[in-house]
Design a protein around this motif. Structure first.
Motif, PDB file in Angstrom:
ATOM      1  N   LYS A   5       0.865  -1.182   0.000  1.00 16.01           N
ATOM      2  CA  LYS A   5       0.000   0.000   0.000  1.00 16.01           C
ATOM      3  C   LYS A   5       0.865   1.182   0.000  1.00 16.01           C
ATOM      4  CE  LYS A   5      -3.008   2.553   2.638  1.00 16.01           C
ATOM      5  NZ  LYS A   5      -3.695   2.771   3.602  1.00 16.01           N
ATOM      6  N   GLY A   6       0.883   1.742  -0.949  1.00 17.66           N
ATOM      7  CA  GLY A   6       1.700   2.311  -1.781  1.00 17.66           C
ATOM      8  C   GLY A   6       2.218   1.326  -2.324  1.00 17.66           C
ATOM      9  N   ARG A  11       4.952   5.823   1.602  1.00 21.35           N
ATOM     10  CA  ARG A  11       4.762   7.087   2.227  1.00 21.35           C
ATOM     11  C   ARG A  11       6.094   7.501   2.780  1.00 21.35           C
ATOM     12  NH1 ARG A  11       0.141   3.590   4.020  1.00 21.35           N
ATOM     13  NH2 ARG A  11      -1.254   4.208   2.413  1.00 21.35           N
ATOM     14  N   ALA A  12       7.170   7.060   2.234  1.00 22.82           N
ATOM     15  CA  ALA A  12       8.466   7.386   2.801  1.00 22.82           C
ATOM     16  C   ALA A  12       9.233   8.238   1.829  1.00 22.82           C
ATOM     17  CB  ALA A  12       9.234   6.122   3.091  1.00 22.82           C
ATOM     18  N   ASN A  13       8.855   9.497   1.707  1.00 22.07           N
ATOM     19  CA  ASN A  13       9.427  10.239   0.613  1.00 22.07           C
ATOM     20  C   ASN A  13       9.968  11.606   0.939  1.00 22.07           C
ATOM     21  OD1 ASN A  13      10.053   9.536  -1.886  1.00 22.07           O
ATOM     22  ND2 ASN A  13       8.074   9.828  -2.762  1.00 22.07           N
ATOM     23  N   THR A  14      10.175  11.883   2.155  1.00 16.35           N
ATOM     24  CA  THR A  14      10.858  13.128   2.466  1.00 16.35           C
ATOM     25  C   THR A  14      11.510  12.974   3.826  1.00 16.35           C
ATOM     26  OG1 THR A  14      10.660  15.523   2.535  1.00 16.35           O
ATOM     27  CG2 THR A  14       8.928  14.263   3.617  1.00 16.35           C
ATOM     28  N   ALA A 213       7.545  -8.942   6.732  1.00 19.74           N
ATOM     29  CA  ALA A 213       8.370  -9.424   5.625  1.00 19.74           C
ATOM     30  C   ALA A 213       7.524  -9.728   4.397  1.00 19.74           C
ATOM     31  CB  ALA A 213       9.160 -10.661   6.042  1.00 19.74           C
ATOM     32  N   GLU A 214       6.285 -10.162   4.600  1.00 17.99           N
ATOM     33  CA  GLU A 214       5.396 -10.472   3.474  1.00 17.99           C
ATOM     34  C   GLU A 214       4.813  -9.203   2.853  1.00 17.99           C
ATOM     35  OE1 GLU A 214       2.653 -13.820   3.983  1.00 17.99           O
ATOM     36  OE2 GLU A 214       3.664 -14.244   5.883  1.00 17.99           O
ATOM     37  N   LYS A 215       5.029  -8.053   3.494  1.00 17.26           N
ATOM     38  CA  LYS A 215       4.636  -6.767   2.919  1.00 17.26           C
ATOM     39  C   LYS A 215       5.872  -5.983   2.505  1.00 17.26           C
ATOM     40  CE  LYS A 215       2.268  -4.833   6.198  1.00 17.26           C
ATOM     41  NZ  LYS A 215       1.404  -3.788   6.797  1.00 17.26           N
ATOM     42  N   PHE A 216       6.962  -6.699   2.216  1.00 19.06           N
ATOM     43  CA  PHE A 216       8.224  -6.079   1.819  1.00 19.06           C
ATOM     44  C   PHE A 216       8.784  -5.191   2.917  1.00 19.06           C
ATOM     45  CE2 PHE A 216       5.434  -6.605  -1.876  1.00 19.06           C
ATOM     46  CZ  PHE A 216       6.169  -7.526  -2.613  1.00 19.06           C
ATOM     47  N   ASP A 217       8.434  -5.505   4.172  1.00 24.26           N
ATOM     48  CA  ASP A 217       8.894  -4.743   5.339  1.00 24.26           C
ATOM     49  C   ASP A 217       8.502  -3.269   5.233  1.00 24.26           C
ATOM     50  OD1 ASP A 217       9.980  -5.042   7.851  1.00 24.26           O
ATOM     51  OD2 ASP A 217      11.950  -4.303   7.234  1.00 24.26           O
ATOM     52  N   HIS A 218       7.333  -3.028   4.652  1.00 24.72           N
ATOM     53  CA  HIS A 218       6.807  -1.667   4.469  1.00 24.72           C
ATOM     54  C   HIS A 218       5.538  -1.537   5.302  1.00 24.72           C
ATOM     55  CE1 HIS A 218       5.013   1.839   2.590  1.00 24.72           C
ATOM     56  NE2 HIS A 218       6.139   2.065   1.955  1.00 24.72           N
ATOM     57  N   GLY A 220       2.956   0.497   5.087  1.00 23.06           N
ATOM     58  CA  GLY A 220       1.712   0.955   4.481  1.00 23.06           C
ATOM     59  C   GLY A 220       1.662   0.618   3.011  1.00 23.06           C
ATOM     60  N   THR A 221       1.173  -0.578   2.684  1.00 26.38           N
ATOM     61  CA  THR A 221       1.150  -1.014   1.291  1.00 26.38           C
ATOM     62  C   THR A 221      -0.282  -1.120   0.799  1.00 26.38           C
ATOM     63  OG1 THR A 221       1.131  -3.327   1.946  1.00 26.38           O
ATOM     64  CG2 THR A 221       3.285  -2.304   1.654  1.00 26.38           C
ATOM     65  N   PHE A 222      -0.504  -1.063  -0.540  1.00 28.01           N
ATOM     66  CA  PHE A 222      -1.844  -1.321  -1.058  1.00 28.01           C
ATOM     67  C   PHE A 222      -1.810  -2.380  -2.151  1.00 28.01           C
ATOM     68  CE2 PHE A 222      -1.544   3.096  -3.312  1.00 28.01           C
ATOM     69  CZ  PHE A 222      -0.761   2.610  -4.316  1.00 28.01           C
TER      70      PHE A 222
END
Length: 285
Positions: A5-6, A11-14, A213-218, A220-222
């Protein structure tokens, strides 16, 4: 953007420190810029993007690798307004900007505060509710994330604000639509095909995962299906798609699968590496 999600939509962009020098990567028709999104957006030509699909930081304390997701609210809103001003500049006159965002039970107003801030730049043409989990009768569907609270209900949806420049963008509602449940409606109502508008409530569940780990260690994924539906709804073949908060590359993955040209921006090098690998694996499959 929220798969990732993203969803990988980051949401890690600044960051509050000096951003690193931008690096660019090309995978097929997809391009990735690793660096601060505001700096990168200023280099994008005006009126060059058909569709923006993105999921920025929600400012609710998620644990991103390279971004402090707990800024003062006014600071956060001012920063997002700067990003939106660049998106307004680079969006084509008939372009669509799909903004996926959510508040929290403790901060329910934040998405609406942001939408009001953007009112001077865009028209809110559609407000889509992305339903992630739902109960129907005694059954339930979708990925349910438990919440320990004596005050709040489980949050099973997020917002997708569909902004346009003038509120008059023609959409391909049937391409993003669904078949009729009652097939007699097709002939009885004079429809040319077995498709109807999906409406403004989209049930798109996460794939069930059992750890980060199954969310790519992120954090907030969609699902890939969310940006896919946005791109299909906008309805332009070979569209130029942008995600300024790319995360692990889900929006670009959707663009790639639909034959579109994608541009993603992401600050975190590990998320960029994951996005590149996902796009390469998808091309090879």
């Amino acid at each position: 953007m929220k798969a990732a999600k993203g969803n990988g939509t980051s949401r890690a962009n600044t960051t509050h420190t000096k951003p690193p020098r931008a690096r660019r990567y090309k995978i097929g028709q997809q391009e990735i810029v690793m660096g601060d999104c505001l700096r990168a957006l200023k280099r994008v030509p005006a009126e060059s993007v058909d569709v923006v699909v993105t999921s920025p930081p929600y400012n609710i304390g998620l644990s991103y690798r390279s971004y402090p997701d707990r800024r003062e609210e006014e600071d956060y809103l001012d920063w997002m307004l700067e990003v939106a001003q660049q998106l307004q500049r680079i969006l084509k006159d008939d372009g669509s900007f799909f903004l996926n965002i959510s508040g929290s039970s403790a901060q329910p107003w934040l998405p609406f505060e942001l939408a009001v801030r953007l009112r001077d730049l865009f028209v809110l043409q559609n407000h889509i509710s992305w339903v992630k989990s739902i109960s129907v009768g005694e059954d339930s569907f979708g990925h349910f994330k438990p919440m320990n609270s004596q005050r709040f209900l489980h949050r099973g949806h997020e917002h997708v604000f569909h902004f346009t420049l003038h509120g008059d963008v023609r959409l391909d509602r049937l391409r993003a639509g669904v078949p009729y449940k009652d097939k007699s409606n097709i002939a009885r109502r004079g429809h040319r095909q077995d498709r109807r508008c999906r409406g403004d409530t989209w049930f798109i569940p996460y794939e069930t995962v059992r750890g980060r780990a199954e969310k790519f260690d992120h954090p907030g994924t969609f699902p890939v299906a969310l940006p896919e539906q946005c791109i299909l709804l906008h309805g332009r073949e070979g569209a130029r798609v942008l995600d300024p908060f790319m995360g692990t590359g889900t929006t670009l993955l959707a663009a790639q699968r639909l034959g579109c040209y994608g541009l993603g921006m992401e600050l975190d090098p590990e998320y960029v590496a994951i996005a590149r690998a996902r796009l390469k694996d998808d091309l090879a499959s």
